[in-house]
Design an enzyme around this catalytic site. Structure first.
Site, PDB file in Angstrom:
ATOM      1  N   PRO A  89       0.626  -1.344  -0.198  1.00  0.00           N
ATOM      2  CA  PRO A  89       0.041   0.303  -0.140  1.00  0.00           C
ATOM      3  C   PRO A  89       0.624   1.539   0.300  1.00  0.00           C
ATOM      4  O   PRO A  89       0.224   2.335  -0.275  1.00  0.00           O
ATOM      5  CB  PRO A  89      -0.982   0.382   1.291  1.00  0.00           C
ATOM      6  CG  PRO A  89       0.154  -1.228   2.105  1.00  0.00           C
ATOM      7  CD  PRO A  89       0.240  -2.002   1.394  1.00  0.00           C
ATOM      8  N   GLU A 116       0.488  -7.920   8.869  1.00  0.00           N
ATOM      9  CA  GLU A 116       0.881  -7.077   8.859  1.00  0.00           C
ATOM     10  C   GLU A 116       2.534  -6.411   8.293  1.00  0.00           C
ATOM     11  O   GLU A 116       2.634  -5.004   8.020  1.00  0.00           O
ATOM     12  CB  GLU A 116       1.090  -6.630  10.421  1.00  0.00           C
ATOM     13  CG  GLU A 116       0.152  -7.172  11.496  1.00  0.00           C
ATOM     14  CD  GLU A 116      -1.505  -6.129  10.472  1.00  0.00           C
ATOM     15  OE1 GLU A 116      -0.747  -4.435  10.354  1.00  0.00           O
ATOM     16  OE2 GLU A 116      -2.083  -6.545  11.424  1.00  0.00           O
ATOM     17  N   ARG A 154      -1.907  -8.931 -20.529  1.00  0.00           N
ATOM     18  CA  ARG A 154      -2.419  -8.133 -22.093  1.00  0.00           C
ATOM     19  C   ARG A 154      -1.896  -7.515 -22.990  1.00  0.00           C
ATOM     20  O   ARG A 154      -1.983  -6.747 -24.245  1.00  0.00           O
ATOM     21  CB  ARG A 154      -3.350  -7.582 -21.597  1.00  0.00           C
ATOM     22  CG  ARG A 154      -4.796  -8.555 -20.489  1.00  0.00           C
ATOM     23  CD  ARG A 154      -6.181  -7.618 -20.063  1.00  0.00           C
ATOM     24  NE  ARG A 154      -6.524  -6.769 -21.372  1.00  0.00           N
ATOM     25  CZ  ARG A 154      -6.899  -7.809 -22.229  1.00  0.00           C
ATOM     26  NH1 ARG A 154      -7.889  -9.182 -21.275  1.00  0.00           N
ATOM     27  NH2 ARG A 154      -7.898  -7.252 -23.062  1.00  0.00           N
ATOM     28  N   ASP A 169      -9.189  -1.661 -24.892  1.00  0.00           N
ATOM     29  CA  ASP A 169      -9.257  -1.368 -23.767  1.00  0.00           C
ATOM     30  C   ASP A 169      -9.609   0.678 -23.756  1.00  0.00           C
ATOM     31  O   ASP A 169      -8.608   0.837 -24.101  1.00  0.00           O
ATOM     32  CB  ASP A 169      -8.405  -2.067 -22.977  1.00  0.00           C
ATOM     33  CG  ASP A 169      -8.287  -3.277 -23.590  1.00  0.00           C
ATOM     34  OD1 ASP A 169      -9.288  -3.901 -23.995  1.00  0.00           O
ATOM     35  OD2 ASP A 169      -7.535  -4.589 -22.894  1.00  0.00           O
TER      36      ASP A 169
END
Length: 247
Positions: A89, A116, A154, A169
């Site tokens: 994160p 964690e 992709r 896309d």
């Protein structure tokens, strides 16, 4: 061939999800290769645990540095010029441009954390880049790793049968996709726009482009601030804004 190595204590999550669809076919055809490396194989603990309580206190458990680093080092032995990514994160937010950039790598190692997080010494010692898939919490890095594998793959020609569909896309060129329709032409739920049925390729292209820009302006105006629009797209955007001012 593009190679992905995933460092994870749950290799089956990766293996099972790659048995299907476009990626499963790409693996069978040798377009991409995905391997898994379990840190528990390098644990010195008799029970094969790879987590422990954090120094300084705090809730939860932290994954130990050595088993992860050893797993990455083993993955590197089977690769050339590996690029090591930790799904975190705290990393740079993943987007389409990043997927394109990473598709130019020949070998990517993905570290999937749990609990964690991981010992900071892993990041300091062996990680090239931290990447986040969004500002929200999930249970582990395996899902995030699968997202990167899918999105990056992709961009590799031959993985998706018709590469034109990749270029069409949403977000490929920084814009959202235009609305799409299929048979029947008319139903109780509405009708297909006449332009798409006209067979006039120039008109259809113009309609799709205008709708794509209009969609982006309405739903994700933030993307337009970063998009590198050519003169044609800039002109259409200004026309759409003027039309909106009139209504």
């Amino acid at each position: 061939m593009m190679k992905f190595s995933v460092v994870t204590i749950f290799p089956q999550i990766i293996k099972t999800n790659l048995e299907f669809g476009i990626l499963g076919k790409a693996i069978q055809q040798g377009k991409i290769k995905v391997s898994t490396h379990d840190p528990r194989d390098y644990s010195k603990n008799q029970t094969k645990r790879v987590d422990d309580k954090p120094f300084g206190g705090g809730s939860g458990m932290v994954m130990e540095a050595e088993p992860i680093i050893k797993a990455v080092e083993n993955a590197k032995k089977q690769s050339n010029n590996s690029h090591v990514i930790y799904l975190s994160p705290q990393g740079q937010l993943f987007n389409q441009e990043k997927a394109k950039e990473l598709s130019n790598k020949s070998d990517i190692i993905l570290i999937s954390g749990r609990y964690e997080g991981i010992d900071q010494r892993v990041v300091d010692h062996i990680v090239d880049e931290e990447i986040s898939i969004g500002d929200y919490v999930i249970s582990g890095g395996e899902i995030a790793s699968l997202i990167l594998i899918d999105s990056i793959s992709r961009q590799i020609e031959g993985v998706v049968g018709d590469f034109q569909s990749v270029e069409d896309d949403s977000l490929y060129d920084g814009l959202l996709k235009h609305p799409q329709y299929t048979r029947p032409e008319e139903s109780e739920y509405g009708i297909v726009p006449k332009t798409l049925l006209s067979g006039n390729h120039k008109s259809i292209r113009s309609w799709k482009l205008r709708k794509s820009i209009s969609n982006t302006l309405t739903k994700r105006p933030d993307l337009l601030e970063k998009a590198n629009l050519d003169m044609e797209k800039k002109k259409i955007l200004e026309e759409i804004k003027k039309d909106e001012e009139k209504t």
